[in-house]
Design an enzyme around this catalytic site. Structure first.
Site, PDB file in Angstrom:
ATOM      1  N   ASP A  22       0.831  -1.207   0.000  1.00 17.40           N
ATOM      2  CA  ASP A  22       0.000   0.000   0.000  1.00 17.40           C
ATOM      3  C   ASP A  22       0.862   1.252   0.000  1.00 17.40           C
ATOM      4  O   ASP A  22       1.775   1.394   0.836  1.00 17.40           O
ATOM      5  CB  ASP A  22      -0.915   0.015   1.235  1.00 17.40           C
ATOM      6  CG  ASP A  22      -2.030  -1.012   1.136  1.00 17.40           C
ATOM      7  OD1 ASP A  22      -2.197  -1.613   0.051  1.00 17.40           O
ATOM      8  OD2 ASP A  22      -2.736  -1.209   2.143  1.00 17.40           O
ATOM      9  N   ASP A  47     -11.567  -5.462   5.863  1.00 18.58           N
ATOM     10  CA  ASP A  47     -10.674  -6.618   6.042  1.00 18.58           C
ATOM     11  C   ASP A  47     -10.541  -6.972   7.523  1.00 18.58           C
ATOM     12  O   ASP A  47     -10.500  -8.154   7.886  1.00 18.58           O
ATOM     13  CB  ASP A  47      -9.294  -6.311   5.457  1.00 18.58           C
ATOM     14  CG  ASP A  47      -9.377  -5.958   3.986  1.00 18.58           C
ATOM     15  OD1 ASP A  47     -10.282  -6.483   3.305  1.00 18.58           O
ATOM     16  OD2 ASP A  47      -8.559  -5.144   3.528  1.00 18.58           O
ATOM     17  N   GLU A  61      -9.450 -10.278  -5.413  1.00 18.42           N
ATOM     18  CA  GLU A  61      -8.275  -9.640  -6.014  1.00 18.42           C
ATOM     19  C   GLU A  61      -7.375 -10.666  -6.711  1.00 18.42           C
ATOM     20  O   GLU A  61      -6.241 -10.355  -7.070  1.00 18.42           O
ATOM     21  CB  GLU A  61      -7.494  -8.846  -4.958  1.00 18.42           C
ATOM     22  CG  GLU A  61      -8.244  -7.587  -4.525  1.00 18.42           C
ATOM     23  CD  GLU A  61      -7.528  -6.752  -3.479  1.00 18.42           C
ATOM     24  OE1 GLU A  61      -7.737  -5.535  -3.437  1.00 18.42           O
ATOM     25  OE2 GLU A  61      -6.761  -7.325  -2.672  1.00 18.42           O
ATOM     26  N   GLY A  88     -20.803  -0.014   7.448  1.00 14.19           N
ATOM     27  CA  GLY A  88     -20.029   1.065   8.068  1.00 14.19           C
ATOM     28  C   GLY A  88     -20.650   1.584   9.347  1.00 14.19           C
ATOM     29  O   GLY A  88     -20.837   0.832  10.311  1.00 14.19           O
TER      30      GLY A  88
END
Ligand code: RIB
Length: 306
Positions: free
Chosen positions: A15, A255, A142, A225
């Site tokens: 990242d 995650d 991914e 959220g």
């Protein structure tokens, strides 16, 4: 108590996180206040979350033959994660993710999959014994879709439960091929992409999650959220309330939720309890900057009151 045996079949990334005051307009150059590099990738983040919470974690993934490859492998080892099936791909770059975090703690992410695309069904065959001994297999999107479908099929034959986190959202995901998973864990925007339905209100999210139950997916857990998480199981739905915190960086919160849910679910067999823990763990991860850097150990997690 035996440690939960969790195998993550999925991605790893490096990242590259830029903290911005605002996103630049097209053609504009602006100064950003801060940059940080760290280990990420949805699969790796979920593996590290489970490992720091005390699970016995194994990672099946591919790294590039660049400087990031050995470092990523070493990062897994530093968390006690089994790397027998963390292989390097000659001539390929590692996965990288430029990330932009805005002052309201929201993020925008680009992913370059690199070596992650090379994780293939034959890698799953090589790891079959380890997969067969797992309490749960955790996956995301991914890696190649072919490998996702193949792993789900093999796990069904091996009678190993699968948790699929359909992130990032991919409209080409064929529900027919994934309906045997034990847990399907989208966020609301992934749910919208997959069902084509509105997801603005809890009622709309409930209706969309139910269509996935009707398509044959038994347990759908939607992370929403600041509104908590909604679980839809064969026609019954329940909203598990959120935990309010002061967030600085929401990157990787989903995650953190998945890694924590898998760990506590295997330990307790109790879905509601595992969601409550995962809501709290995901919220805590947003209180610090970074993805894996914001994941706290079980000891810290259990003794922190929010
Ligand atoms: O979910 C957050 C993750 O998405 C980041 O770590 C980034 O690597 C991308 O995979």
């Amino acid at each position: 108590m035996a440690k939960p045996k969790i195998t993550v079949v999925g991605s790893n990334m490096v990242d590259l996180i830029t903290y911005v005051d605002r996103m630049p307009d097209r053609g504009e150059t602006i100064v950003a206040p801060e940059f940080s590099m760290g280990f990420g990738g949805k699969g790796a983040n979920q593996a590290v979350a489970a490992a720091v919470l005390g699970a016995d974690v194994r990672m099946v993934t591919k790294v590039g033959d660049d400087v990031f490859g050995p470092n990523t492998r070493q990062n897994f080892e530093s968390h006690g994660i089994n790397v027998d099936f963390v292989d390097s791909v000659p001539g390929k770059s590692s996965g990288v993710a430029p990330i932009f975090v805005e002052p309201d703690s929201s993020n925008s992410i680009l992913i370059i999959k690199g070596a992650n695309e090379d994780l293939s069904p034959s890698d799953i065959d090589r790891a079959e014994t380890m997969i067969g001994e797992s309490d749960i297999v955790v996956m995301q999107l991914e890696i190649s879709m072919e490998t996702v479908y193949y792993t789900i099929d093999r796990c069904r034959e091996l009678e190993v439960p699968v948790l699929l986190n359909p992130a990032p959202a991919d409209p080409s995901l064929e529900l027919e091929k994934i309906r045997t998973v034990s847990f399907f864990v989208p966020n609301e925007s992934e749910l919208k992409t997959l069902t084509g339905m509105a997801v603005d209100t809890v009622d709309e999210i409930t209706a969309a999650a139910r269509t996935l139950n009707e398509a044959g997916i038994q347990n759908v857990i939607v992370t929403i959220g600041e509104r908590g998480a909604l679980v839809a199981t064969n026609g019954t739905t329940k909203l598990i309330p959120p935990v309010s915190v002061s967030s600085v960086d929401t990157t990787g919160a989903g995650d953190a939720f998945v890694g924590c849910f898998a760990t506590y679910y295997v330990e307790s067999g109790n879905v509601d309890l595992a969601i409550e823990k995962a809501n709290r763990y995901a919220a805590m991860s947003t209180m610090k900057p970074g993805t894996q850097k914001s994941l706290v150990t079980r000891e810290v997690f259990e003794k922190t009151t929010l």
